[in-house]
Design a protein around this motif. Structure first.
Motif, mmCIF file in Angstrom:
data_model
loop_
_atom_site.group_PDB
_atom_site.id
_atom_site.type_symbol
_atom_site.label_atom_id
_atom_site.label_comp_id
_atom_site.label_asym_id
_atom_site.label_seq_id
_atom_site.Cartn_x
_atom_site.Cartn_y
_atom_site.Cartn_z
ATOM 1 N N PHE A 1 -27.845 30.641 -40.718
ATOM 2 C CA PHE A 1 -28.401 31.376 -39.582
ATOM 3 C C PHE A 1 -27.741 30.938 -38.277
ATOM 4 O O PHE A 1 -27.478 31.758 -37.394
ATOM 5 N N ILE A 2 -27.452 29.651 -38.156
ATOM 6 C CA ILE A 2 -26.733 29.157 -36.964
ATOM 7 C C ILE A 2 -25.331 29.750 -36.925
ATOM 8 O O ILE A 2 -24.850 30.185 -35.865
ATOM 9 N N ALA A 3 -24.668 29.786 -38.080
ATOM 10 C CA ALA A 3 -23.327 30.379 -38.134
ATOM 11 C C ALA A 3 -23.367 31.857 -37.775
ATOM 12 O O ALA A 3 -22.460 32.369 -37.096
ATOM 13 N N VAL B 1 -10.577 38.718 -32.301
ATOM 14 C CA VAL B 1 -11.806 39.494 -32.464
ATOM 15 C C VAL B 1 -11.922 40.030 -33.888
ATOM 16 O O VAL B 1 -13.026 40.134 -34.442
ATOM 17 N N ILE B 2 -10.789 40.360 -34.522
ATOM 18 C CA ILE B 2 -10.825 40.834 -35.911
ATOM 19 C C ILE B 2 -11.262 39.713 -36.848
ATOM 20 O O ILE B 2 -12.094 39.914 -37.745
ATOM 21 N N LEU B 3 -10.724 38.534 -36.640
ATOM 22 C CA LEU B 3 -11.110 37.392 -37.474
ATOM 23 C C LEU B 3 -12.553 36.976 -37.219
ATOM 24 O O LEU B 3 -13.242 36.513 -38.139
ATOM 25 N N ALA B 4 -13.009 37.132 -35.984
ATOM 26 C CA ALA B 4 -14.414 36.836 -35.688
ATOM 27 C C ALA B 4 -15.345 37.794 -36.432
ATOM 28 O O ALA B 4 -16.450 37.414 -36.843
ATOM 29 N N PHE B 5 -14.908 39.022 -36.609
ATOM 30 C CA PHE B 5 -15.702 39.979 -37.390
ATOM 31 C C PHE B 5 -15.817 39.529 -38.850
ATOM 32 O O PHE B 5 -16.881 39.690 -39.472
ATOM 33 N N PHE B 6 -14.752 38.991 -39.410
ATOM 34 C CA PHE B 6 -14.830 38.444 -40.769
ATOM 35 C C PHE B 6 -15.812 37.275 -40.827
ATOM 36 O O PHE B 6 -16.518 37.087 -41.824
ATOM 37 N N GLY B 7 -15.847 36.478 -39.765
ATOM 38 C CA GLY B 7 -16.815 35.394 -39.718
ATOM 39 C C GLY B 7 -18.246 35.897 -39.723
ATOM 40 O O GLY B 7 -19.123 35.323 -40.384
ATOM 41 N N LEU C 1 -23.311 36.856 -42.939
ATOM 42 C CA LEU C 1 -24.339 37.739 -43.481
ATOM 43 C C LEU C 1 -24.405 37.684 -45.006
ATOM 44 O O LEU C 1 -25.486 37.801 -45.595
ATOM 45 N N LEU C 2 -23.267 37.495 -45.649
ATOM 46 C CA LEU C 2 -23.219 37.529 -47.113
ATOM 47 C C LEU C 2 -23.539 36.192 -47.757
ATOM 48 O O LEU C 2 -23.896 36.158 -48.941
ATOM 49 N N ILE C 3 -23.417 35.116 -47.022
ATOM 50 C CA ILE C 3 -23.509 33.788 -47.643
ATOM 51 C C ILE C 3 -24.910 33.473 -48.137
ATOM 52 O O ILE C 3 -25.099 32.709 -49.075
ATOM 53 N N ARG C 4 -25.933 34.099 -47.555
ATOM 54 C CA ARG C 4 -27.297 33.755 -47.919
ATOM 55 C C ARG C 4 -27.721 34.375 -49.248
ATOM 56 O O ARG C 4 -28.325 33.701 -50.080
ATOM 57 N N ARG C 5 -27.375 35.635 -49.478
ATOM 58 C CA ARG C 5 -27.865 36.333 -50.659
ATOM 59 C C ARG C 5 -26.832 36.491 -51.772
ATOM 60 O O ARG C 5 -27.209 36.591 -52.941
ATOM 61 N N LEU C 6 -25.580 36.538 -51.428
ATOM 62 C CA LEU C 6 -24.550 36.815 -52.432
ATOM 63 C C LEU C 6 -23.732 35.599 -52.810
ATOM 64 O O LEU C 6 -22.763 35.725 -53.552
ATOM 65 N N ARG C 7 -24.090 34.432 -52.318
ATOM 66 C CA ARG C 7 -23.269 33.259 -52.610
ATOM 67 C C ARG C 7 -23.557 32.733 -54.010
ATOM 68 O O ARG C 7 -24.686 32.425 -54.362
ATOM 69 N N LYS C 8 -22.512 32.645 -54.830
ATOM 70 C CA LYS C 8 -22.592 32.044 -56.149
ATOM 71 C C LYS C 8 -21.622 30.883 -56.299
ATOM 72 O O LYS C 8 -21.710 30.133 -57.262
ATOM 73 N N ASN C 9 -20.695 30.775 -55.361
ATOM 74 C CA ASN C 9 -19.715 29.699 -55.378
ATOM 75 C C ASN C 9 -19.257 29.482 -53.929
ATOM 76 O O ASN C 9 -19.947 29.887 -52.992
ATOM 77 N N ASN C 10 -18.114 28.864 -53.745
ATOM 78 C CA ASN C 10 -17.623 28.539 -52.411
ATOM 79 C C ASN C 10 -16.603 29.545 -51.878
ATOM 80 O O ASN C 10 -15.913 29.256 -50.899
ATOM 81 N N ILE C 11 -16.503 30.721 -52.497
ATOM 82 C CA ILE C 11 -15.509 31.697 -52.046
ATOM 83 C C ILE C 11 -15.865 32.254 -50.669
ATOM 84 O O ILE C 11 -15.020 32.327 -49.764
ATOM 85 N N PRO D 1 -17.936 31.009 -48.170
ATOM 86 C CA PRO D 1 -17.722 30.064 -47.068
ATOM 87 C C PRO D 1 -16.261 29.659 -46.887
ATOM 88 O O PRO D 1 -15.843 29.314 -45.781
ATOM 89 N N PHE D 2 -15.475 29.733 -47.970
ATOM 90 C CA PHE D 2 -14.043 29.444 -47.846
ATOM 91 C C PHE D 2 -13.362 30.500 -46.977
ATOM 92 O O PHE D 2 -12.556 30.168 -46.093
ATOM 93 N N ILE D 3 -13.683 31.771 -47.226
ATOM 94 C CA ILE D 3 -13.127 32.845 -46.396
ATOM 95 C C ILE D 3 -13.628 32.722 -44.956
ATOM 96 O O ILE D 3 -12.862 32.901 -43.998
ATOM 97 N N GLY D 4 -14.911 32.422 -44.808
ATOM 98 C CA GLY D 4 -15.458 32.260 -43.465
ATOM 99 C C GLY D 4 -14.840 31.094 -42.714
ATOM 100 O O GLY D 4 -14.624 31.170 -41.494
ATOM 101 N N THR D 5 -14.530 30.027 -43.436
ATOM 102 C CA THR D 5 -13.905 28.867 -42.793
ATOM 103 C C THR D 5 -12.523 29.205 -42.244
ATOM 104 O O THR D 5 -12.202 28.898 -41.084
#
Length: 303
Positions: free
Chosen positions: A5-7, A123-129, A134-144, A146-150
């Motif tokens: 949520f902070i992210a 700004v485009i990369l910030a949109f990916f962040g 938004l996806l990390i809370r419900r669709l996270r099954k591994n580190n893919i 957060p890896f993309i977000g990082t």
């Protein structure tokens, strides 16, 4: 507050701020013409140039709300010497005067001016962040995710910070040269500079959140194994105390059946149960037991 949520909060702030900075001076409506990186003022004639990410616009003293002319909207556009000559009051139809101001611009060494384009991919990369947050809370099954977000946050920070640094260095040094050569020329930093700076700071906080989430994540299989081990230890610890929770009857029976305790036990009460016989106490008086007499009759005599 949850880490994702902070992210999400900081990534949304970064995306909005960088988007506004990118759109500044691009459209003539609303507040966007006032969102510029640098404004060059000519005190002699009251004209000014507002430099944005994709173009620059010339304003006359008579109308500071509507631009008189703007350069073509193009990522990585060049510093327009003709527009600069016009803001200084030169007749742009006179090629000689335009050439004089073009030489002044070349002396200022504004070749790194095109580095402003680095603000666009930020700004485009910030949109990916934002999307990863938004996806990390419900669709996270591994580190893919957060890896993309990082990596998107990392590159967004570097591009935004690099573009901001190039803008500041280019105009700081270049405009200082121009102001020495042209009378009445000055400059001021615009709101877009601060928006890019704050947006880069927000995306940096988002990057930290993604990195922490990347190294603190535990898979579902790990959680299940940890639960079974904990459950086993808990059952083992509770199974070590069966005697403390046994019934009073079992305790008394165990105490009674122990050879070392039989001499000390005071048999003042009988131990009774559906499966045990009734035993009298040794300290109670013994009752005599009389056997019933058996008589036999033989004729008129009793024996």
């Amino acid at each position: 507050m949850a880490l994702h949520f902070i992210a999400l909060i900081f990534s949304v702030c970064s995306f909005v701020l960088l988007l506004i900075a990118n759109l500044g001076t691009t459209f003539d409506s609303t507040f966007l013409p006032d969102i510029y990186l640098v404004k060059v003022n000519q005190a002699v004639n009251g004209r000014s140039i507002r430099y944005g990410v994709y173009n620059s616009c010339l304003y006359y003293k008579e109308d500071t709300k509507t631009p008189h002319s703007c350069t073509k909207k193009l990522p990585g556009y060049s510093f327009d010497a003709t527009q600069f000559a016009e803001v200084c009051g030169a007749d742009i139809t006179n090629a000689t005067m335009v050439t004089v101001y073009s030489d002044v611009v070349k002396e200022a060494q504004l070749t790194t001016f095109k580095g402003i384009v680095l603000i666009m991919p930020a700004v485009i990369l910030a949109f990916f962040g934002v999307s990863c947050s938004l996806l990390i809370r419900r669709l996270r099954k591994n580190n893919i995710i957060p890896f993309i977000g990082t990596f998107s946050s990392l590159f967004a920070f570097f591009t935004g910070a690099a573009g901001l640094a190039l803008v500041i260095v280019t105009f700081w040094k270049g405009l200082a040269t121009l102001e020495r050569r042209v009378e009445g020329l000055s400059h001021q930093w615009g709101p877009a500079i601060y928006l890019v700076g704050i947006g880069s700071g927000c995306i940096l906080i988002t990057l930290v959140c993604f990195v922490i989430s990347l190294f603190t994540y535990k898979s579902e299989s790990y959680k299940r194994e940890t639960f079974h081990l904990y459950d086993y230890d808990l059952n083992a610890s509770t199974n070590q105390k069966p005697m403390a929770t046994s019934s009073p009857y079992d305790a008394q029976t165990t105490y009674l059946n122990s050879p070392t305790k039989q001499d000390d036990y005071e048999y003042t009460h009988a131990i009774s149960s559906p499966t045990t016989q009734h035993y009298p106490s040794y300290h109670q008086a013994q009752h005599q037991t009389y056997q019933p007499q058996t008589t036999y009759q033989q004729g008129n005599h009793y024996y």
